[in-house]
Motif scaffolding. Sequence first.
Motif, PDB file in Angstrom:
ATOM      1  N   TYR A 147      24.262   6.241  -6.838  1.00  0.00           N
ATOM      2  CA  TYR A 147      23.194   6.492  -5.863  1.00  0.00           C
ATOM      3  C   TYR A 147      22.081   5.442  -5.944  1.00  0.00           C
ATOM      4  CZ  TYR A 147      25.211  11.082  -4.952  1.00  0.00           C
ATOM      5  OH  TYR A 147      26.057  12.103  -4.580  1.00  0.00           O
ATOM      6  N   ALA A 148      22.379   4.279  -6.516  1.00  0.00           N
ATOM      7  CA  ALA A 148      21.353   3.250  -6.696  1.00  0.00           C
ATOM      8  C   ALA A 148      20.705   2.851  -5.372  1.00  0.00           C
ATOM      9  CB  ALA A 148      21.959   2.028  -7.380  1.00  0.00           C
ATOM     10  N   ARG A 149      21.501   2.715  -4.314  1.00  0.00           N
ATOM     11  CA  ARG A 149      20.954   2.286  -3.020  1.00  0.00           C
ATOM     12  C   ARG A 149      19.933   3.284  -2.499  1.00  0.00           C
ATOM     13  NH1 ARG A 149      22.589   3.291   2.115  1.00  0.00           N
ATOM     14  NH2 ARG A 149      24.452   4.364   1.349  1.00  0.00           N
ATOM     15  N   GLN A 150      20.197   4.581  -2.680  1.00  0.00           N
ATOM     16  CA  GLN A 150      19.264   5.608  -2.205  1.00  0.00           C
ATOM     17  C   GLN A 150      17.963   5.603  -3.003  1.00  0.00           C
ATOM     18  OE1 GLN A 150      22.516   6.079  -2.614  1.00  0.00           O
ATOM     19  NE2 GLN A 150      23.192   6.575  -0.524  1.00  0.00           N
ATOM     20  N   LEU A 151      17.992   5.051  -4.215  1.00  0.00           N
ATOM     21  CA  LEU A 151      16.812   5.035  -5.072  1.00  0.00           C
ATOM     22  C   LEU A 151      16.156   3.657  -5.138  1.00  0.00           C
ATOM     23  CD1 LEU A 151      18.310   7.132  -8.002  1.00  0.00           C
ATOM     24  CD2 LEU A 151      16.496   7.879  -6.461  1.00  0.00           C
ATOM     25  N   ALA A 152      16.650   2.726  -4.329  1.00  0.00           N
ATOM     26  CA  ALA A 152      16.147   1.345  -4.342  1.00  0.00           C
ATOM     27  C   ALA A 152      16.307   0.715  -5.724  1.00  0.00           C
ATOM     28  CB  ALA A 152      14.688   1.290  -3.895  1.00  0.00           C
ATOM     29  N   LEU A 153      17.417   1.031  -6.377  1.00  0.00           N
ATOM     30  CA  LEU A 153      17.740   0.464  -7.686  1.00  0.00           C
ATOM     31  C   LEU A 153      18.817  -0.602  -7.531  1.00  0.00           C
ATOM     32  CD1 LEU A 153      18.093   3.443 -10.225  1.00  0.00           C
ATOM     33  CD2 LEU A 153      16.592   1.482 -10.462  1.00  0.00           C
ATOM     34  N   PRO A 256      15.858  17.246  -1.435  1.00  0.00           N
ATOM     35  CA  PRO A 256      16.849  18.311  -1.226  1.00  0.00           C
ATOM     36  C   PRO A 256      18.195  17.831  -0.701  1.00  0.00           C
ATOM     37  CG  PRO A 256      14.693  19.023  -0.465  1.00  0.00           C
ATOM     38  CD  PRO A 256      14.562  17.573  -0.811  1.00  0.00           C
ATOM     39  N   LYS A 257      18.192  16.905   0.255  1.00  0.00           N
ATOM     40  CA  LYS A 257      19.458  16.455   0.837  1.00  0.00           C
ATOM     41  C   LYS A 257      20.307  15.732  -0.201  1.00  0.00           C
ATOM     42  CE  LYS A 257      21.366  13.912   4.770  1.00  0.00           C
ATOM     43  NZ  LYS A 257      21.042  13.092   5.977  1.00  0.00           N
ATOM     44  N   LEU A 258      19.675  14.836  -0.975  1.00  0.00           N
ATOM     45  CA  LEU A 258      20.411  14.115  -2.010  1.00  0.00           C
ATOM     46  C   LEU A 258      20.830  15.059  -3.137  1.00  0.00           C
ATOM     47  CD1 LEU A 258      18.364  10.791  -2.247  1.00  0.00           C
ATOM     48  CD2 LEU A 258      20.679  11.084  -1.350  1.00  0.00           C
ATOM     49  N   VAL A 262      24.640  15.589  -4.541  1.00  0.00           N
ATOM     50  CA  VAL A 262      25.077  15.481  -5.938  1.00  0.00           C
ATOM     51  C   VAL A 262      25.691  16.801  -6.399  1.00  0.00           C
ATOM     52  CG1 VAL A 262      24.331  15.067  -8.311  1.00  0.00           C
ATOM     53  CG2 VAL A 262      23.288  13.771  -6.439  1.00  0.00           C
ATOM     54  N   GLY A 263      25.022  17.920  -6.101  1.00  0.00           N
ATOM     55  CA  GLY A 263      25.526  19.221  -6.537  1.00  0.00           C
ATOM     56  C   GLY A 263      26.870  19.566  -5.954  1.00  0.00           C
ATOM     57  N   ALA A 264      27.180  19.014  -4.764  1.00  0.00           N
ATOM     58  CA  ALA A 264      28.459  19.324  -4.115  1.00  0.00           C
ATOM     59  C   ALA A 264      29.647  18.728  -4.854  1.00  0.00           C
ATOM     60  CB  ALA A 264      28.440  18.811  -2.673  1.00  0.00           C
ATOM     61  N   HIS A 265      29.393  17.809  -5.795  1.00  0.00           N
ATOM     62  CA  HIS A 265      30.501  17.226  -6.565  1.00  0.00           C
ATOM     63  C   HIS A 265      31.075  18.218  -7.572  1.00  0.00           C
ATOM     64  CE1 HIS A 265      29.195  13.614  -4.733  1.00  0.00           C
ATOM     65  NE2 HIS A 265      28.329  13.229  -5.638  1.00  0.00           N
ATOM     66  N   GLU A 283      14.870  20.887 -14.847  1.00  0.00           N
ATOM     67  CA  GLU A 283      14.694  20.780 -13.399  1.00  0.00           C
ATOM     68  C   GLU A 283      15.864  20.061 -12.738  1.00  0.00           C
ATOM     69  OE1 GLU A 283      10.821  19.162 -12.669  1.00  0.00           O
ATOM     70  OE2 GLU A 283       9.785  20.974 -13.393  1.00  0.00           O
ATOM     71  N   ILE A 284      16.501  19.152 -13.467  1.00  0.00           N
ATOM     72  CA  ILE A 284      17.726  18.522 -12.952  1.00  0.00           C
ATOM     73  C   ILE A 284      18.807  19.576 -12.742  1.00  0.00           C
ATOM     74  CG2 ILE A 284      19.659  17.042 -13.645  1.00  0.00           C
ATOM     75  CD1 ILE A 284      17.531  15.159 -14.901  1.00  0.00           C
ATOM     76  N   LEU A 285      18.946  20.477 -13.717  1.00  0.00           N
ATOM     77  CA  LEU A 285      19.958  21.540 -13.598  1.00  0.00           C
ATOM     78  C   LEU A 285      19.661  22.453 -12.417  1.00  0.00           C
ATOM     79  CD1 LEU A 285      20.520  22.581 -17.315  1.00  0.00           C
ATOM     80  CD2 LEU A 285      22.046  21.272 -15.852  1.00  0.00           C
ATOM     81  N   TYR A 286      18.402  22.810 -12.232  1.00  0.00           N
ATOM     82  CA  TYR A 286      18.064  23.681 -11.108  1.00  0.00           C
ATOM     83  C   TYR A 286      18.303  22.965  -9.783  1.00  0.00           C
ATOM     84  CZ  TYR A 286      15.844  26.474 -14.757  1.00  0.00           C
ATOM     85  OH  TYR A 286      15.611  27.223 -15.882  1.00  0.00           O
ATOM     86  N   GLY A 287      18.206  21.647  -9.771  1.00  0.00           N
ATOM     87  CA  GLY A 287      18.543  20.898  -8.577  1.00  0.00           C
ATOM     88  C   GLY A 287      20.040  20.881  -8.313  1.00  0.00           C
TER      89      GLY A 287
END
Length: 719
Positions: A147-153, A256-258, A262-265, A283-287
């Motif tokens: 997901y680097a592109r979505q985070l500008a990484l 939320p969308k991202l 990720v959660g859908a994997h 908080e990562i887990l709750y996401g």
Amino acid sequence: MIGQTVTRDNFGRGARMPRIVYCTAMSQSAHLARLNAAQRQAVTYGEPLAPQGFRSGPLLIIAGAGTGKTNTLAHRVAHLALHGVDPARILMLTFTRRAALEMRRRAHEIAKAALNDALGGVGQAILQRLGWAGTFHSVGNRLLRHYARQLALDPQFSVMDRADSADLLDGIRQELGFAGREQRFPRKDTCLAIYSHRVNTQKPLKETLELQYPWCVQWEDDLTKLYRTYVERKQKFAILDYDDLLLYWHILMSEPKLAGHVGAHFDHVLVDEYQDTNRLQAEILYGLAPEGAGLTVVGDDAQAIYSFRAATVENILQFPGRFTPPAGIVKLAQNYRSTQAVLDVSNALMAEAPKQFRKHLLSLRGAGSRPHLVAVDDLQTQAEYVCTQVLKAREANVPLRRQAVLFRSSSHSDLLEVELSKRKIPFIKYGGLKFLEAAHVKDLLAILRWIDNPRNAMAGFRVLQLLKGMGPANARRALDHQLGQGGSFTALRTFEAPADSAIDWKKLVDLLVALSDPQLPWPGQVNQVRTWYRPHLERLYEHVHTRIGDLDQLELLSGQYPSRERFITELTLDPPQASGDLAGQPLHDEDYLVLSTVHSAKGMEWDTVYVLNVVDGSFPSEFATGRAETIEEERRLLYVAMTRARDDLKLIQPLRFQLTQQPKQGDAHVYGGRSRFMTEKVLKSLDNLAFQGSRLGEAPLPEAGQAALDASERIKSMW
């Protein structure tokens, strides 16, 4: 019956992959036969779906010390796979790479036995598809690269270890002039610790300083400037530090969308040692699972002892209430490790904790002998007592390796180490220099890091200075030249290197250009780097053969990873502990005593355990007595020490402590106060002993015969 269906791959790119389904009658129950009732309840929590799959709400497994936590979690993974859940859609998060590998291995063996799969074909398929098992940081690294592109990484970012992070901060500290202040400014390791605590707790810098580093409060503005420059420098070089892996993952999950993508994997997320998570990790887990579907966490609030790493016990205590309806709770209390006598004192200690999931551990090994609270005169006598008991136990067929001495702080074993050496008792102490902190290992990895990320100026700066005649100034000029021409290694061919390094310069550039080719296979690259590095290793370091052994191990280890990036990153996040820099003389003894801090001993067990300095000031530590929550963590730390013992537990209480800064023969001392954790209820589970060590001058004097002086009359005559 073994069937196949088709599913999308883990990142939704549309590739079609086989999904193995297991639905034999045997697979439904055979793997549960050896579990106790509570373990079985935890493993089977939820309900099977037709025709395949498994659904469950959020689950908290409270696993007391020695209750088979790892075995239970591995059985749950196997249970999910046996009911048709694709192993590739199971995420297992642990705190060490070794724990993740052990979880995968056990799940494979359980499934293999349940399916009566003697040849292991089906079980091997499960093992291969359990690809999402690792530490929070390693899984975060994989997701961030996707997901680097979505985070500008930059997807080719490098990950630097703690030592490199501290060095980068130190360099910035010097640049900004903070190191030259008249008043004491925090050193690099303290600066890194403050930064890490602030990131992982998500508390403002001011609050972090006030609670954890009060002597640094006056430097809040300067530290803010230091950390801002540090972040900018990392971004410029496309480098992430250890904490960034969680921080960027947390940012990813805040959208939320991202987060949903990720959660859908994953259909199921299982977390080991949940009491050791920090706020970011929770908080990562709750996401990942906002409603808690498929989320299982395992831990023991009574073993939450890592607040100095920003872990918070509140994560596990508050977990059930984060969901509606609340998460299910299963408590594991059947202990397979310790005798009941050891558990009785441990239970009594934790019974007085105000906030906890209450449980009473019960042993399957019988009553056993009662633990001892041993009073000794001072620290030297404590060392004598431990040595005496260690040798006595050895004569009773308890090997030294099955005995351990635990202590609150590393310095607490100093006198004991001297006494052990006097008595020729071999020992090993957990702690010290890590493998990746050895200079020759850092050199080799710096070359690989630079090749993997040409913008990694820190790695390049180290590599260039390996060349003869290439000092810091020339290294900086070379890096500026490279970055000024787009960052390609081919740009280095036009750099005019110092005459002393001309030949070595060409060889280095040829190596960098060749290995940076993305089409070049990974196998064999470490060997090519070693071939180039060998003459520099021999020129720069002593004890070359010992260091070559370390590099041999690195090369062997590299074969376990699919790519250069995975090798570098995983080694950085979970390094080995041995190092040629501290190799010294090899251990010739076939047996040795274990010395360890309590923090390092977590997860271990020994037949006999000695706990040093069970007094106020050590348990609890004098630095933890300011707040109720830190005192309670000290209670849990003592609990962890107690529950490492299988058969014999000895808590040692020195009565006197010598004052420092006095003449060698001085006897100024203070009396130690009994630990506040040794309450009347706890003492009822202990037998009290006293040990008197040997002291010069304590032998009886010979008789002097009949009195020849009338001292009374002589004194009266003075007046």
